[in-house]
Design an enzyme around this catalytic site. Structure first.
Site, mmCIF file in Angstrom:
data_model
loop_
_atom_site.group_PDB
_atom_site.id
_atom_site.type_symbol
_atom_site.label_atom_id
_atom_site.label_comp_id
_atom_site.label_asym_id
_atom_site.label_seq_id
_atom_site.Cartn_x
_atom_site.Cartn_y
_atom_site.Cartn_z
ATOM 1 N N GLU A 41 0.368 8.836 -3.249
ATOM 2 C CA GLU A 41 1.288 8.739 -2.095
ATOM 3 C C GLU A 41 0.577 8.119 -0.890
ATOM 4 O OE1 GLU A 41 4.386 11.462 -1.481
ATOM 5 O OE2 GLU A 41 4.436 12.105 -3.575
ATOM 6 N N SER A 97 -6.345 7.867 1.332
ATOM 7 C CA SER A 97 -6.795 8.223 2.695
ATOM 8 C C SER A 97 -7.004 6.973 3.536
ATOM 9 C CB SER A 97 -8.095 9.033 2.624
ATOM 10 O OG SER A 97 -7.824 10.323 2.132
ATOM 11 N N PHE A 105 9.461 8.737 -10.014
ATOM 12 C CA PHE A 105 9.449 7.717 -8.961
ATOM 13 C C PHE A 105 8.578 6.566 -9.443
ATOM 14 C CE2 PHE A 105 7.686 6.162 -4.855
ATOM 15 C CZ PHE A 105 8.846 6.063 -4.079
ATOM 16 N N SER A 133 -1.939 0.357 -3.832
ATOM 17 C CA SER A 133 -1.806 0.374 -2.367
ATOM 18 C C SER A 133 -0.906 -0.764 -1.884
ATOM 19 C CB SER A 133 -3.183 0.236 -1.711
ATOM 20 O OG SER A 133 -4.029 1.274 -2.142
ATOM 21 N N GLU A 167 2.341 -0.059 -10.186
ATOM 22 C CA GLU A 167 2.253 -0.858 -11.415
ATOM 23 C C GLU A 167 0.780 -1.013 -11.791
ATOM 24 O OE1 GLU A 167 4.475 -4.478 -10.842
ATOM 25 O OE2 GLU A 167 6.352 -3.348 -10.631
ATOM 26 N N PRO A 168 0.500 -1.495 -13.000
ATOM 27 C CA PRO A 168 -0.914 -1.672 -13.360
ATOM 28 C C PRO A 168 -1.659 -2.547 -12.351
ATOM 29 C CG PRO A 168 0.470 -1.886 -15.316
ATOM 30 C CD PRO A 168 1.400 -1.756 -14.148
HETATM 31 P P1 FAD Z 1 -5.920 0.589 -5.275
HETATM 32 O O1 FAD Z 1 -4.738 0.264 -4.440
HETATM 33 O O2 FAD Z 1 -6.427 -0.440 -6.213
HETATM 34 O O3 FAD Z 1 -7.091 1.058 -4.312
HETATM 35 C C1 FAD Z 1 -8.450 1.155 -4.744
HETATM 36 C C2 FAD Z 1 -9.309 1.509 -3.508
HETATM 37 O O4 FAD Z 1 -9.193 0.448 -2.533
HETATM 38 C C3 FAD Z 1 -8.845 2.788 -2.813
HETATM 39 O O5 FAD Z 1 -9.970 3.468 -2.307
HETATM 40 C C4 FAD Z 1 -7.998 2.282 -1.647
HETATM 41 O O6 FAD Z 1 -7.939 3.176 -0.546
HETATM 42 C C5 FAD Z 1 -8.769 1.000 -1.282
HETATM 43 N N1 FAD Z 1 -7.900 0.027 -0.605
HETATM 44 C C6 FAD Z 1 -6.839 -0.664 -1.102
HETATM 45 N N2 FAD Z 1 -6.311 -1.453 -0.158
HETATM 46 C C7 FAD Z 1 -7.017 -1.235 0.990
HETATM 47 C C8 FAD Z 1 -6.948 -1.730 2.325
HETATM 48 N N3 FAD Z 1 -5.998 -2.616 2.722
HETATM 49 N N4 FAD Z 1 -7.862 -1.302 3.229
HETATM 50 C C9 FAD Z 1 -8.802 -0.381 2.873
HETATM 51 N N5 FAD Z 1 -8.926 0.130 1.626
HETATM 52 C C10 FAD Z 1 -8.032 -0.287 0.693
HETATM 53 N N6 FAD Z 1 2.694 6.166 -8.305
HETATM 54 C C11 FAD Z 1 4.055 6.148 -8.383
HETATM 55 O O7 FAD Z 1 4.709 5.139 -8.110
HETATM 56 N N7 FAD Z 1 4.741 7.270 -8.804
HETATM 57 C C12 FAD Z 1 4.111 8.418 -9.144
HETATM 58 O O8 FAD Z 1 4.770 9.399 -9.496
HETATM 59 C C13 FAD Z 1 2.678 8.451 -9.087
HETATM 60 N N8 FAD Z 1 1.995 9.566 -9.485
HETATM 61 C C14 FAD Z 1 0.620 9.509 -9.612
HETATM 62 C C15 FAD Z 1 -0.062 10.558 -10.225
HETATM 63 C C16 FAD Z 1 -1.434 10.474 -10.426
HETATM 64 C C17 FAD Z 1 -2.149 11.584 -11.121
HETATM 65 C C18 FAD Z 1 -2.159 9.331 -9.966
HETATM 66 C C19 FAD Z 1 -3.646 9.200 -10.163
HETATM 67 C C20 FAD Z 1 -1.487 8.311 -9.329
HETATM 68 C C21 FAD Z 1 -0.093 8.364 -9.157
HETATM 69 N N9 FAD Z 1 0.620 7.298 -8.608
HETATM 70 C C22 FAD Z 1 1.994 7.277 -8.663
HETATM 71 C C23 FAD Z 1 -0.091 6.106 -8.170
HETATM 72 C C24 FAD Z 1 -0.792 6.257 -6.823
HETATM 73 O O9 FAD Z 1 0.146 6.301 -5.790
HETATM 74 C C25 FAD Z 1 -1.796 5.093 -6.706
HETATM 75 O O10 FAD Z 1 -2.857 5.371 -7.610
HETATM 76 C C26 FAD Z 1 -2.290 4.907 -5.297
HETATM 77 O O11 FAD Z 1 -1.273 4.362 -4.501
HETATM 78 C C27 FAD Z 1 -3.514 3.971 -5.227
HETATM 79 O O12 FAD Z 1 -3.277 2.795 -5.923
HETATM 80 P P2 FAD Z 1 -4.366 2.269 -6.990
HETATM 81 O O13 FAD Z 1 -4.716 3.392 -7.879
HETATM 82 O O14 FAD Z 1 -3.845 1.033 -7.602
HETATM 83 O O15 FAD Z 1 -5.650 1.944 -6.115
#
Ligand code: FAD
Length: 385
Positions: free
Chosen positions: A365, A368, A123, A132, A127-128
């Site tokens: 997914e 929190s 899925f 969220s 992206e880098p």
């Molecule tokens: P960010 O979005 O940068 O968030 C950083 C922090 O800021 C977090 O604490 C977050 O809660 C907080 N934050 C961000 N926005 C807000 C807001 N509006 N209000 C309050 N707090 C906020 N993705 C896929 O598409 N497919 C996959 O199969 C998949 N598998 C994964 C497997 C692993 C092992 C990991 C680590 C990640 C995977 N992911 C996958 C990605 C995962 O869904 C994302 O890491 C996740 O959505 C968080 O995005 P981010 O890491 O960019 O963190």
């Protein structure tokens, strides 16, 4: 909501429990240390129907309801979250989305292969630069007016099953409209020229799982690769994730249950001050906290399954289950580690791995914080996004 399992549900749980004991538990430490689950597990999961749960038999699925799906993912999560994730992503996010949104041709092309384990799905949303805020993704799919093909450029990050998958459910921007309205979904075979994959090493947990970065450099797919209508990709992604959260929650119940089982067994065996540590009230408190977390997380998760099976609105309930169960899994594994004392800190014993694996559950997914915003929006009618 009936909390008593039907004969079919009890049978599928037993099947999953036996499978975990036979095919997973003996290898868990080795797969974690070598950062590599044995890939033959995929065909075995397919042979038992675990990759086709809730999917119509007409397309190779094994039918069953969403509670049966929860029971299997809970058992797999109890055994090894790396294996549970293979099923949650390939079946939960890819196969079920093709079943809901795919054309007849797409269903015939992919579902029998995915449900049997001949093929695996991943899925590609994150992206880098966007996690969220997934609706702001930058990967572009541009229509070639001469051939009708789409040409895709961009990168995807943290993709579960990434290096193992045969098809990626990929989200890309098909027009310049900012935000989620310009996003479309595509089914891209991973052997398409221009698509490269790199395994991400050094994860805290889920070490056996093939998590990857994908790079798309002029990846050309025919118009028939578009899943659902153009511009509907974000809705497709959100509908997939809403159901996916139930499966993550069920996996977290499995982690918490494994933490409980391990803590109870160890507390009964380990002696300090002349009797087993199970005699000490402070140890019982740790175990009691885990036990309550297991029950509460399981009930919230089963409620989602019940809502889905009765055709009711379930998205907010899924966010509540995912939020509570993921935080409960981290708490429970941490409490179990405390019961194990110093032995909890070395990987010959199971609880350290449970804690490492649990930690990602509050991140992927939807973190929190994002689940709280979804629940808050449902309660107040005000969107914080
Ligand atoms: P960010 O979005 O940068 O968030 C950083 C922090 O800021 C977090 O604490 C977050 O809660 C907080 N934050 C961000 N926005 C807000 C807001 N509006 N209000 C309050 N707090 C906020 N993705 C896929 O598409 N497919 C996959 O199969 C998949 N598998 C994964 C497997 C692993 C092992 C990991 C680590 C990640 C995977 N992911 C996958 C990605 C995962 O869904 C994302 O890491 C996740 O959505 C968080 O995005 P981010 O890491 O960019 O963190």
């Amino acid at each position: 909501m009936n909390l008593e399992l039907s004969e079919e549900q009890a049978a599928v749980r037993r099947l999953a429990e036996e499978f975990v004991g036979r095919e997973i538990t003996p290898h868990v430490v080795e797969w974690d240390r070598s950062e590599n689950v044995d890939k033959s597990i995929v065909k075995k999961l397919g042979a038992l129907g675990f990759l086709g749960l809730t999917v119509d038999e007409e397309y190779g699925g094994s039918g069953g309801d969403h509670l049966a799906y929860c029971l299997v993912t809970e058992e797999l999560g109890r055994g090894d979250s790396s294996v549970r994730g293979i099923v949650s992503v390939s079946l939960g996010l890819v196969t079920k989305t093709i079943a809901s949104w795919g054309s007849e041709e797409q269903k015939r092309a992919w579902l029998p292969r995915l449900t049997s384990g001949d093929a695996l799905g991943c899925f590609g949303l994150t992206e880098p630069g966007t996690g969220s805020d997934a609706g702001n993704l930058a990967t572009k799919a541009v229509r070639d007016s001469a051939s009708g093909d789409y040409v895709i450029n961009g990168a995807k990050m943290f993709i579960t099953n990434g290096t193992w998958a045969d098809v990626v459910l990929l989200f890309a921007r098909t027009n310049a409209t900012p935000g989620h309205r310009g996003v479309s979904a595509f089914l891209v075979p991973t052997d398409t020229p221009g698509l490269t994959r790199r395994t991400i090493h050094g994860k805290l947990g889920l070490r056996g799982q093939a998590t990857a970065e994908l790079v798309l450099d002029d990846v050309r797919v025919p118009a028939g690769a578009l899943l659902g209508p153009e511009g509907k990709g974000f809705s497709i992604a959100m509908s997939a994730l809403a159901k996916g959260r139930m499966s993550v929650a069920a996996g977290c119940v499995g982690i918490a249950q494994a933490a409980l089982d391990a803590a109870v067994a160890y507390a009964g065996e380990r002696e300090q001050f002349g009797k087993s540590i199970a005699h000490y009230q402070l140890v019982q408190e740790l175990i009691s906290d885990i036990s309550v977390d297991v029950d509460a997380a399981r009930l919230l998760t089963w409620r989602v399954a019940d809502l889905i099976d009765r055709g009711q609105e379930f998205a907010t309930a899924a966010s509540k289950a995912k939020l509570f169960a993921s935080e409960a899994a981290v708490r429970s594994a941490n409490n179990a580690l405390q019961v194990f004392g110093g032995y909890g800190y070395i990987d010959e014993y199971p609880v350290g791995k449970l804690l490492r694996d649990a930690r990602v559950m509050t991140l992927y997914e939807g973190t929190s914080q994002i689940q709280k915003l979804i629940i808050g929006r449902a309660e107040t009618g005000v969107s914080a996004f």
